[in-house]
Design an enzyme around this catalytic site. Structure first.
Site, PDB file in Angstrom:
ATOM      1  N   LYS A   1      25.910  32.854 -44.684  1.00  0.00           N
ATOM      2  CA  LYS A   1      26.382  31.759 -45.200  1.00  0.00           C
ATOM      3  C   LYS A   1      26.961  32.362 -46.571  1.00  0.00           C
ATOM      4  O   LYS A   1      25.952  32.654 -47.425  1.00  0.00           O
ATOM      5  CB  LYS A   1      25.441  30.798 -45.485  1.00  0.00           C
ATOM      6  CG  LYS A   1      25.752  29.470 -46.128  1.00  0.00           C
ATOM      7  CD  LYS A   1      24.571  28.443 -46.800  1.00  0.00           C
ATOM      8  CE  LYS A   1      25.079  27.467 -47.468  1.00  0.00           C
ATOM      9  NZ  LYS A   1      24.019  26.864 -48.278  1.00  0.00           N
TER      10      LYS A   1
ATOM     11  N   ALA B   1      24.769  20.321 -49.306  1.00  0.00           N
ATOM     12  CA  ALA B   1      24.499  20.326 -50.658  1.00  0.00           C
ATOM     13  C   ALA B   1      24.475  18.810 -51.128  1.00  0.00           C
ATOM     14  O   ALA B   1      25.230  18.153 -51.157  1.00  0.00           O
ATOM     15  CB  ALA B   1      25.112  21.197 -51.474  1.00  0.00           C
TER      16      ALA B   1
ATOM     17  N   ASN C   1      18.067  20.911 -47.332  1.00  0.00           N
ATOM     18  CA  ASN C   1      17.028  21.790 -47.794  1.00  0.00           C
ATOM     19  C   ASN C   1      15.777  20.862 -48.622  1.00  0.00           C
ATOM     20  O   ASN C   1      14.857  20.420 -48.249  1.00  0.00           O
ATOM     21  CB  ASN C   1      17.335  23.063 -48.599  1.00  0.00           C
ATOM     22  CG  ASN C   1      16.169  24.042 -48.812  1.00  0.00           C
ATOM     23  OD1 ASN C   1      16.523  25.259 -49.362  1.00  0.00           O
ATOM     24  ND2 ASN C   1      14.930  23.745 -48.696  1.00  0.00           N
TER      25      ASN C   1
END
Length: 260
Positions: free
Chosen positions: A102, A189, A211
């Site tokens: 990534k 994100a 995350n």
């Protein structure tokens, strides 16, 4: 009925939820949340992983991720330019990690926005070296096309800045990226609640990466399950076909001919 599986670089995944591993209260909490999420791809910052084999207790995150269960996706978070990112990717491959990466290059420490020039440069190098490259980018349709032409295996446009939990603030650009995509599109994100993930999937994104929203939750396991269900629901809605929006009302039970 099960949702259609996702293919990245010829590899099939049933889960469309990709998890990051930062910010958890402990490696054990991270391991349990991964299990609850059903994710099959897990991304790990190389700066947090001990690649030396010396069992560093402060960088032992890899000990809590089963490589037989998850595709371990090393990320180059912290790289300031293409040279640093390429070096990190090569180190990971030399240490025996999958030759997937990534690609993250964000020299701006305040907003962590990705550098488009350096990202394209690093992608071209790593693709030529046989890496499966998944670049994190601004929601820039032109850059996404350039990266696809360079041979990347996904494009990963941001919904909003990393860790901001502000949801998808780049809807119009992401729609264009999805429309023009020749590789899977992963919204990465800024997804702070499960409904953000569902929205991305309803738009036609192939997957999402989450995350912070899970890691900082009071109950990461339940939040991981919530995101899992949201991703599945959003994808199911997309595959089923969303009803089009109308400018005026449209009766669900028309009275035409009923009273005649």
């Amino acid at each position: 009925m099960l949702n259609q599986p996702m293919a990245i670089a010829g590899r099939i995944f049933r889960s469309r939820l990709i998890l990051g591993t930062g910010k958890f209260s402990s490696p054990e909490a991270m391991r349990d949340a991964l299990d609850a999420s059903g994710a099959e791809i897990v991304t790990v910052a190389l700066r947090r992983a001990d690649l030396s084999g010396r069992k560093d207790p402060f960088a032992n995150i890899l000990e809590f991720i089963d490589p037989k269960r998850y595709l371990l996706l090393p990320n180059t978070s912290g790289a300031m330019n293409a040279e640093e990112a390429v070096r990190l990717a090569r180190l990971a491959a030399a240490a025996g990690l999958p030759k997937w990466v990534k690609l993250e290059i964000h020299p701006d420490s305040r907003y962590l926005l990705p550098d488009p020039v350096e990202t394209l440069k690093a992608s071209e190098i790593l693709v030529k070296e046989g890496f499966t490259v998944l670049p994190y980018i601004n929601a820039d349709p032109v850059l996404a096309k350039r990266l696809q032409d360079a041979g990347v295996s996904t494009v990963m446009p941001l919904g909003s800045p990393i860790g901001s939990n502000r949801g998808i603030q780049t809807r119009d650009q992401i729609r264009i990226i999805i429309e023009q995509a020749t590789v899977p599109v992963v919204v990465d994100a800024g997804l702070g609640v499960p409904s953000h993930a569902a929205e991305a999937m309803e738009m036609g994104a192939d997957a999402v990466l989450v995350n912070t929203a899970i890691a900082v939750s009071a109950d990461p396991n339940r939040m991981a399950v919530a995101f899992k269900m949201a991703v599945e629901a959003g994808r199911a809605a997309f595959e089923a076909g969303l009803a089009s929006q109308q400018a005026t009302a449209s009766a669900t039970s028309p009275l035409t001919a009923f009273l005649e």
